[in-house]
Structure formats: structure tokens, C-alpha cells
Design an enzyme around this catalytic site. Structure first.
Site, short mmCIF file in Angstrom:
data_model
loop_
_atom_site.label_atom_id
_atom_site.label_comp_id
_atom_site.label_asym_id
_atom_site.label_seq_id
_atom_site.Cartn_x
_atom_site.Cartn_y
_atom_site.Cartn_z
N ASP A 240 41.19 40.73 38.84
CA ASP A 240 39.91 40.65 39.71
C ASP A 240 39.63 39.18 40.32
O ASP A 240 39.05 39.01 41.16
CB ASP A 240 38.56 41.09 39.18
CG ASP A 240 38.85 42.62 39.01
OD1 ASP A 240 39.30 43.09 38.25
OD2 ASP A 240 38.34 43.43 40.10
N ASN A 250 40.09 40.49 34.45
CA ASN A 250 40.41 41.83 34.78
C ASN A 250 39.51 42.61 33.97
O ASN A 250 38.83 42.50 33.14
CB ASN A 250 41.93 42.08 34.49
CG ASN A 250 42.53 43.34 35.09
OD1 ASN A 250 41.96 43.72 36.20
ND2 ASN A 250 43.08 43.94 34.37
O1 MRU Z 1 35.66 47.81 38.04
P1 MRU Z 1 36.98 48.11 38.71
O2 MRU Z 1 37.32 49.59 38.65
O3 MRU Z 1 36.76 47.65 40.23
O4 MRU Z 1 38.06 47.25 38.12
C1 MRU Z 1 39.40 47.14 38.76
C2 MRU Z 1 40.19 46.32 37.98
O5 MRU Z 1 39.97 45.58 36.98
C3 MRU Z 1 41.68 46.12 38.58
O6 MRU Z 1 42.61 46.08 37.61
C4 MRU Z 1 41.60 45.04 39.54
O7 MRU Z 1 40.58 45.07 40.52
C5 MRU Z 1 42.89 45.00 40.29
S1 MRU Z 1 43.00 46.51 41.36
C6 MRU Z 1 44.67 46.11 42.13
#
Ligand code: MRU
Length: 350
Positions: A240, A250
Site C-alpha cells: 500500500d 501492506n
Molecule cells: O484493505 P485493503 O483490502 O484495501 O488492503 C489491500 C492490500 O493490503 C493489498 O495488498 C495492496 O493494496 C495491494 S493491491 C494490488
């Protein structure tokens, strides 16, 4: 080479509305919703109907383009002021994935030289489409580099969903599995369910199964045993936000998997586009970590599973220190442990 990826797109632009795959309804129902207003877009991001760093960015970009089509202003300065206000509103939807701010700021920058309201409206639509189209190419390239790190029959553990539905297409950490499938390379994926929101069991298990990838679901607390019992060869995750030194935020649980990978002496890979790097931050300590509602922990499927009034800590992300990351796989190539600060600086400053 055949392109077998038939998964629905998470986000689609339809001129007067945005079509969104409602990821909260998966895997039981494949429901598409229409976003018509800025608050529809804000709500879809906050409530995780769309989630995953690149998909959040793409949705926000389309959201801004959509809102701007309805600005009834005549002066370009008024238009820019409205856009900045709407940018700030969408930027408040989630704090951790930097792709959200990256996409919104790219949209705002795209009209910096516009001289008329009509020109600005057209430019914004084109820019949002470009962000989505580029992300698909970027993810495919990440998939190519990531696939080069695996051998036929490898067993790979992942967490959350860094897949096709978290991006324009293909995904980041899941891209090599989609490409391997196209090429008849056999990889076995173990998907960690990812409490509390279950992106692993609801989304990754669904996505990979749809694509015909060999996927096995485990609960998060089975990771160490599974690495030992099944002979897992590597862990791969998305991101992220990656700071200038390679520290990576992440999904909550990622840090634990990185520690396990070190204990078992297997590689721990992060797959992410350049749009996920935030070089304005020196280390992961500076990354804002979203804390979500306690209901996600105290309830499962609307049913209470913890005592009333219990204290809850619900961070949605954790930060894996760079020293635990074997390599970071980007569309520009693979960065290796030990040289992150230098190689990341080179990515941005040539
Ligand atoms: O809370 P989320 O579902 O948005 O978290 C998503 C993640 O942690 C993913 O691993 C990250 O955003 C990468 S998506 C290609």
C-alpha cells in the site's frame, strides 16, 4: 500466447457513472453497482466495495472526472478550486494506500495548463482512463518479473488480495499466477484468509479459482505450520505504500509472514507499481496506518463473536521493515535487499 484472464474488471468508466464490482459481496454474489456522485465514490472506497491500492486510485480518478463533468462554472480558476476541494474530500476516504493520493494529485496536475472549462473536463476524463490503461500494462510487467523468480511446481504463500480486482487487471502479487496459468507453468498458491475482512478467503481464493490457478485456502494462524508441512518456497505480497528505504506497508499480517519467511529461510517478495512508492517518507515509521471500526473484529457475518464492550485494536495494515524483504518487484525491474535506498532513489531521479 493465449490470454485467458476472464475476470470482471473492478472499475469501469461509463461517461455518466462508474461501474464497480462490489467486492464486499464476493464470493457469494457478483454484483456491479453504479457510482453517480462524489459521495458514492467516497463511500465505496471507505466501505471497501473497492479496495486494493491501485483500484482505489483508479476509482478516485474516475470519481474526480465524474464530479468535474457537472461543475457549473465558467471560469477556469473556479473550476480548479472546485476540483481541489473534491480532491481533498476523496483523499479523506482512506489514509494508507498512497496510490489514492498519487492518482488524485495526478488528476489535479493534468489540468494545470488548461485554459477553458471544457478543455479541463475532457482532459480529466482522458487522464483517468490513462491511469487505468497504464495500470494494466504495469501489472502485466510486474507479473513477468515476478514469474521469473519462480520455478515450475513452486508453492507460494500470499496474504490479502493483491490481484486483478485490486488493480486495473492482473494484479501485483497475483499477476505471476495469472501469467503462469496462461503459459501452463504449474504454481501452487496458498492464500491466507486475512482476518478481519477476509480478503484472502473471499477475494483471492475466488479470483484464483475463477482463473483456474491451483489455490489452497488456509487461516492466518496456519502459516508457520503450512510453510513447514507443505514446503512453501516463497511468500509474495502486495503493498500500500513503500518508503524511500524500502519499508513496506501492506495488509495486517504481512509483517508476521515476513518474519516467518526469515525464520524458514525462504524469500519474501513485495510486488508493487512505482505509484505505490512514497519517497517523501524516509521510513515506514512515517506511514499513517488506518485503524478501522471495531465491528470488523467483534463480528463475523453480522454475528457478534466477542463480548459486548471488549476493547479492540483494529489496524488494517502493518509495516514490514526493508531488511526482511528479499526483493521488491516493480514494472521497472526487481530491486534487491541491501540496496533499496539507492535503487529507489534511482527509480525516481534517474
Ligand atoms: O484493505 P485493503 O483490502 O484495501 O488492503 C489491500 C492490500 O493490503 C493489498 O495488498 C495492496 O493494496 C495491494 S493491491 C494490488
Amino acid at each position: 500466447m493465449s490470454n485467458t484472464l476472464t475476470l470482471p474488471r473492478s472499475v469501469e468508466w461509463n461517461e455518466t457513472y462508474i461501474t464497480l464490482l462490489d467486492q464486499q459481496k464476493l464470493p457469494l454474489e457478483t454484483v456491479f453497482i453504479e457510482l453517480k456522485t462524489l459521495s458514492d465514490v467516497w463511500d465505496s472506497i471507505t466501505s471497501l466495495k473497492v479496495r486494493g491500492a491501485p483500484a482505489i486510485g483508479i476509482t478516485a480518478a474516475f470519481g474526480l472526472a465524474l464530479a468535474a463533468q457537472n461543475y457549473e462554472v465558467t471560469s477556469i480558476q473556479e473550476f480548479k478550486d472546485r476540483l481541489q476541494k473534491d480532491r481533498d474530500y476523496l483523499a479523506s476516504s482512506r489514509p494508507t494506500a498512497v496510490n489514492l493520493f498519487w492518482a488524485l494529485d495526478r488528476m489535479v496536475r493534468s489540468i494545470s495548463k488548461a485554459i477553458s472549462v471544457n478543455e479541463a473536463k475532457t482532459t480529466l476524463t482522458h487522464e483517468a482512463i490513462r491511469i487505468q490503461v497504464e495500470d494494466e500494462a504495469v501489472c502485466r510487467q510486474i507479473g513477468e518479473y515476478a514469474l521469473s523468480l519462480f520455478k515450475n511446481k513452486d508453492k507460494v504463500l500470499t496474504i490479502c488480495n493483491a490481484g486483478s480486482i485490486a488493480t486495473a487487471r492482473y494484479g501485483t502479487a497475483l499477476a505471476p499466477f495469472h501469467l503462469a496459468k496462461e503459459r501452463n507453468i504449474e504454481l501452487q498458491v496458498f492464500a491466507s484468509e486475512t482476518r478481519p475482512v477476509l480478503q484472502g478467503s473471499r477475494l483471492t481464493a475466488w479470483e484464483l479459482k475463477q482463473s483456474g490457478v491451483d489455490v489452497t485456502l488456509i487461516t492466518d494462524n496456519m502459516a508457520a505450520h503450512t510453510i513447514a508441512a507443505k514446503g512453501i518456497n516463497a511468500v509474495i505480497v502486495g503493498a500500500d505504500r513503500i518508503t524511500a528505504n524500502g519499508d513496506t506497508a501492506n495488509k495486517i499480517g504481512t509483517y508476521g509472514l515476513a518474519l516467518l519467511a526469515k525464520a524458514f529461510n525462504i524469500p519474501f517478495y513485495v510486488a508493487a507499481p512505482i505509484s505505490t512508492f512514497d519517497v517523501s517518507l524516509q521510513s515506514g515509521r512515517e506511514i499513517p496506518i488506518e485503524e478501522r471500526h471495531e465491528d470488523e473484529v467483534t463480528h463475523l457475518n453480522g454475528q457478534r463473536i466477542a463480548p459486548e464492550g471488549i476493547k479492540v485494536f483494529n489496524p488494517a495494515f502493518d509495516v514490514t521493515p526493508n531488511e526482511l524483504i528479499t526483493a521488491i518487484i516493480t514494472e521497472q525491474g526487481i530491486l534487491y535487499n541491501g540496496t533499496y535506498t539507492k535503487s529507489i532513489e534511482k527509480l525516481f531521479n534517474g
